[in-house]
Design an enzyme around this catalytic site. Structure first.
Site, PDB file in Angstrom:
ATOM      1  N   SER A  60       0.823  -1.216   0.000  1.00  0.00           N
ATOM      2  CA  SER A  60       0.000   0.000   0.000  1.00  0.00           C
ATOM      3  C   SER A  60       0.853   1.260   0.000  1.00  0.00           C
ATOM      4  CB  SER A  60      -0.942   0.032   1.208  1.00  0.00           C
ATOM      5  OG  SER A  60      -0.309   0.611   2.341  1.00  0.00           O
ATOM      6  N   VAL A  61       0.183   2.378  -0.257  1.00  0.00           N
ATOM      7  CA  VAL A  61       0.824   3.696  -0.239  1.00  0.00           C
ATOM      8  C   VAL A  61       1.396   4.012   1.138  1.00  0.00           C
ATOM      9  CG1 VAL A  61      -1.363   4.881   0.322  1.00  0.00           C
ATOM     10  CG2 VAL A  61       0.462   6.138  -0.859  1.00  0.00           C
ATOM     11  N   LYS A  62       0.870   3.399   2.182  1.00  0.00           N
ATOM     12  CA  LYS A  62       1.278   3.730   3.547  1.00  0.00           C
ATOM     13  C   LYS A  62       2.666   3.207   3.903  1.00  0.00           C
ATOM     14  CE  LYS A  62      -2.371   6.027   4.859  1.00  0.00           C
ATOM     15  NZ  LYS A  62      -2.295   7.451   5.241  1.00  0.00           N
ATOM     16  N   ASP A  63       3.254   2.371   3.054  1.00  0.00           N
ATOM     17  CA  ASP A  63       4.645   1.960   3.299  1.00  0.00           C
ATOM     18  C   ASP A  63       5.555   3.184   3.385  1.00  0.00           C
ATOM     19  OD1 ASP A  63       3.723  -0.604   3.107  1.00  0.00           O
ATOM     20  OD2 ASP A  63       4.939  -1.164   1.377  1.00  0.00           O
ATOM     21  N   ALA A  66       5.034   5.003   6.732  1.00  0.00           N
ATOM     22  CA  ALA A  66       5.556   4.161   7.809  1.00  0.00           C
ATOM     23  C   ALA A  66       7.070   4.297   7.921  1.00  0.00           C
ATOM     24  CB  ALA A  66       5.159   2.707   7.571  1.00  0.00           C
TER      25      ALA A  66
END
Length: 358
Positions: A60-63, A66
């Site tokens: 996901s884009v949230k890597d 994070a």
């Protein structure tokens, strides 16, 4: 010798020669492809592109966020080897953090609303995270999952609450990586960018980078039911009306976060995207493009189509393809669940063949 090769083989050779070995999970984050959505581009007369963030190693884009919130904690000396990273998340940031923590040797603790899909909760636990699903309550309630995560971190030694919603390292991830990638991949020939926002990091970071490059690029914020951002921007910051709820996870907001607040003046327009359009687009993307993507991604693509209509034909519009549908498949492809949300009739008859779960 290279010039003697047919054009197709020249392209394949150039691509292969540019491939690099990445250093572990962290080295593989970013540099995702930009995909032209063929059918929608033909329909609108504009070029509709999706940034394939589902191709990040954590899915996901949230890597990106994070990695950057953990890096900032390290740079500030807030966490040392063997420490614990704690976050409140609707899922994808937590999954990215669980991966990053495994790669860096940290423990990971996640608080999340108990309304999120079971697939996300299970995946977090498989990645070794300690997961606390808690009742979904508004941010101003002390039992909101973010506040519970903060209090947990305050009780531990060598622990950090990464605070993705108001930690602007999240936004910085997209100023330094996503925005430049989009600019390079379009050769600077981009007319519009749109996506939904949860923390505000992706939208604000990309919007800031692109506007700094060319202030004529339009940026539209996309918003699901149950969020206040559409009314906030449409009213010039006077109204924050929140009605209804959405099937989308991880987007929509009841406030303006610190990641977004510094860039609200960059927003050219706001788009309200109902769930009926989002769920139809989930199935259209699968059928027409072979892309198995979630509802938040589908909302973004609907917004890109709406933006293309507003700007007129011949434009280049970019949005974010957040993550894969496999994290939500027990809902999105379940006839019983779709009926419970009154969304079954929103899926065209010729696409209902993909509803394979009871």
């Amino acid at each position: 010798m290279f010039k003697l090769l047919p054009p197709l083989f020249q392209r394949l050779y150039s691509t292969a020669s540019n491939l690099k070995i990445m250093e572990g999970f962290i080295g593989a984050i970013g540099n995702t492809p930009l995909i032209r959505l063929r059918k929608l581009s033909q329909e609108t007369g504009s070029e509709i592109y999706g940034k394939a963030e589902f191709m990040n190693p954590g899915g996901s884009v949230k890597d990106r966020a994070a990695l950057f919130v953990v890096k900032e904690a390290e740079e500030k000396g807030l966490i040392k080897p063997g420490g614990t990273v704690i976050e409140g998340t609707a899922g994808n940031t937590g999954i990215g953090l669980a991966h990053v923590c495994r790669a860096k040797g940290y423990k990971c603790v996640i608080y999340m609303p108990n309304t999120q899909s079971q697939e996300k909760i299970d995946l977090l636990r498989m990645l070794g995270a300690e997961v606390h699903p808690v009742p979904a309550v508004p941010f101003d309630n002390p039992d909101n999952y973010n506040h519970q995560a903060r209090r947990h971190a305050e009780k531990l030694e060598n622990a950090v609450w990464t605070n993705q919603f108001d930690n602007t390292a999240n936004r910085r991830a997209h100023i330094e990586t996503t925005g430049p990638e989009i600019w390079d991949q379009t050769n600077g020939l981009i007319d519009g960018f749109t996506c939904a926002t949860g923390t505000g990091g992706t939208f604000a970071g990309v919007a800031r980078f692109l506007k700094d490059k060319n202030p004529n690029i339009k940026v539209f914020i996309a918003d699901p039911p149950g969020s206040v951002l559409y009314t906030y921007f449409k009213s010039g910051g006077k109204l924050m009306e929140r009605t209804g709820s959405s099937i989308t996870e991880g987007i929509g907001q009841g406030r303006v976060t610190d990641n977004l607040s510094g860039d609200v003046h960059l927003v050219d327009d706001a788009l309200y995207i109902p769930d009926e359009k989002s769920i139809e687009m989930v199935y259209r993307l699968l059928d027409e493009e072979g892309l198995y993507l979630g509802a938040s991604t589908a909302l973004n693509v609907v917004a890109a189509v709406e933006m293309a209509k507003k700007l007129g034909p011949g434009k280049k519009i970019v949005t974010i393809l957040c993550d894969g549908a496999y994290r939500y498949q027990s809902r999105l492809f379940s006839r019983k669940w779709l009926e419970s949300k009154n969304l079954l009739d929103s899926i065209p008859n010729n696409l209902q063949k993909y509803i394979v779960l009871p």
